[in-house]
Design an enzyme around this catalytic site. Structure first.
Site, PDB file in Angstrom:
ATOM      1  N   VAL A   1      10.679  30.453  47.865  1.00  0.00           N
ATOM      2  CA  VAL A   1      12.119  30.565  48.109  1.00  0.00           C
ATOM      3  C   VAL A   1      12.755  31.311  46.933  1.00  0.00           C
ATOM      4  CG1 VAL A   1      14.265  29.284  48.431  1.00  0.00           C
ATOM      5  CG2 VAL A   1      12.163  28.507  49.551  1.00  0.00           C
ATOM      6  N   LYS A   2      13.435  32.390  47.302  1.00  0.00           N
ATOM      7  CA  LYS A   2      14.048  33.238  46.273  1.00  0.00           C
ATOM      8  C   LYS A   2      15.514  32.831  46.115  1.00  0.00           C
ATOM      9  CE  LYS A   2      13.689  38.204  45.504  1.00  0.00           C
ATOM     10  NZ  LYS A   2      13.639  39.450  46.272  1.00  0.00           N
ATOM     11  N   ILE A   3      15.896  32.563  44.887  1.00  0.00           N
ATOM     12  CA  ILE A   3      17.264  32.085  44.631  1.00  0.00           C
ATOM     13  C   ILE A   3      17.998  33.100  43.756  1.00  0.00           C
ATOM     14  CG2 ILE A   3      18.642  30.223  43.613  1.00  0.00           C
ATOM     15  CD1 ILE A   3      16.363  28.322  44.101  1.00  0.00           C
TER      16      ILE A   3
END
Ligand code: E4P
Length: 227
Positions: A88-90
């Site tokens: 998951v890219k934040i």
């Protein structure tokens, strides 16, 4: 000197065709997508991310697009369930720090993106993130260089005993790629366009043309000569 590991290369794309093409060159240790890359593909984004996961064995980054903290967390959990190779890219915004803290506690693999200043990594020094994405090309578009900051960031990560890998991103050309490698970035995500221009170097192509023209001349003048 610290023993450096072999660089890993991710492909910065949401195109399945590009992924399949660059896999042949062994340049797809993973994939990074972002909202812009998905939007450029004119596809159903969730479906595309699922397809990418099926075609790649390494990590696939899918970016949170919500901005409200609660929604960001829910979206992050939803994305993490797509496949076991999802990361998951934040985005590195204020909410991103607390969202990272919550998702890390749930053992979700995280990639913090939009890092432009080496000091920004300090907000994550006690959070279990897998990757910190440092943007090299996008700042050069505005005439600012981040090249010397790559090794500084690497040192900050090491001194603070962070376990995350440094991921240099937004690579527009060979100079940015080279400096990322020699500055110790463990992973570099490269857009297909950049690999294409590096592979098709003007001097390599001109040289090949020159050699082949000479070879045609030889065959014309000395019939029967061959290698
Ligand atoms: C990183 O993970 C992003 O996908 C990438 O840096 C995008 O960079 P660009 O939009 O500046 O090319």
């Amino acid at each position: 000197m610290e023993q450096m590991k072999k660089t890993k290369f991710f492909l910065d794309t949401a195109s399945l065709d590009e992924i399949l093409y660059w896999k042949k060159f062994d340049l797809v240790d993973g994939v990074t997508t972002n909202p812009k890359l998905l939007s450029d593909q004119n596809c159903e984004p969730l479906k595309r991310v699922k397809e990418i996961c099926k075609n790649v064995t390494g990590p696939v980054s899918a970016q949170i697009t919500e901005t409200d903290e609660k929604n960001m967390i829910e979206q992050g959990i939803m994305l993490s369930k797509i496949s076991k190779n999802i990361v998951v890219k934040i985005p590195l915004i204020e909410n991103g720090v607390s969202v990272a803290k919550t998702l890390a506690k749930k053992k979700i693999r995280l990639n913090i993106t939009l890092g432009f200043d080496p000091s920004q990594v300090l907000f994550f020094r006690n959070i279990d993130i897998s990757y910190f994405s440092f943007i090299v090309g996008r700042v050069e578009d505005f005439g600012v260089s981040n090249r010397e900051n790559i090794s500084k960031l690497k040192q900050i990560i090491n001194i603070n005993k962070m376990k995350c890998e440094l991921l240099c991103a937004s690579i527009r050309n060979t100079e940015q790629l080279i400096v990322s490698i020699i500055s110790g970035s463990e992973i570099i995500t490269v857009p297909p366009k950049t690999w294409k221009s590096i592979l098709n170097n003007k001097f390599s192509l001109d040289g090949q043309k020159d050699f082949l023209n000479s070879w045609i001349d030889l065959k014309k003048n000395k019939k029967g000569y061959t290698l």
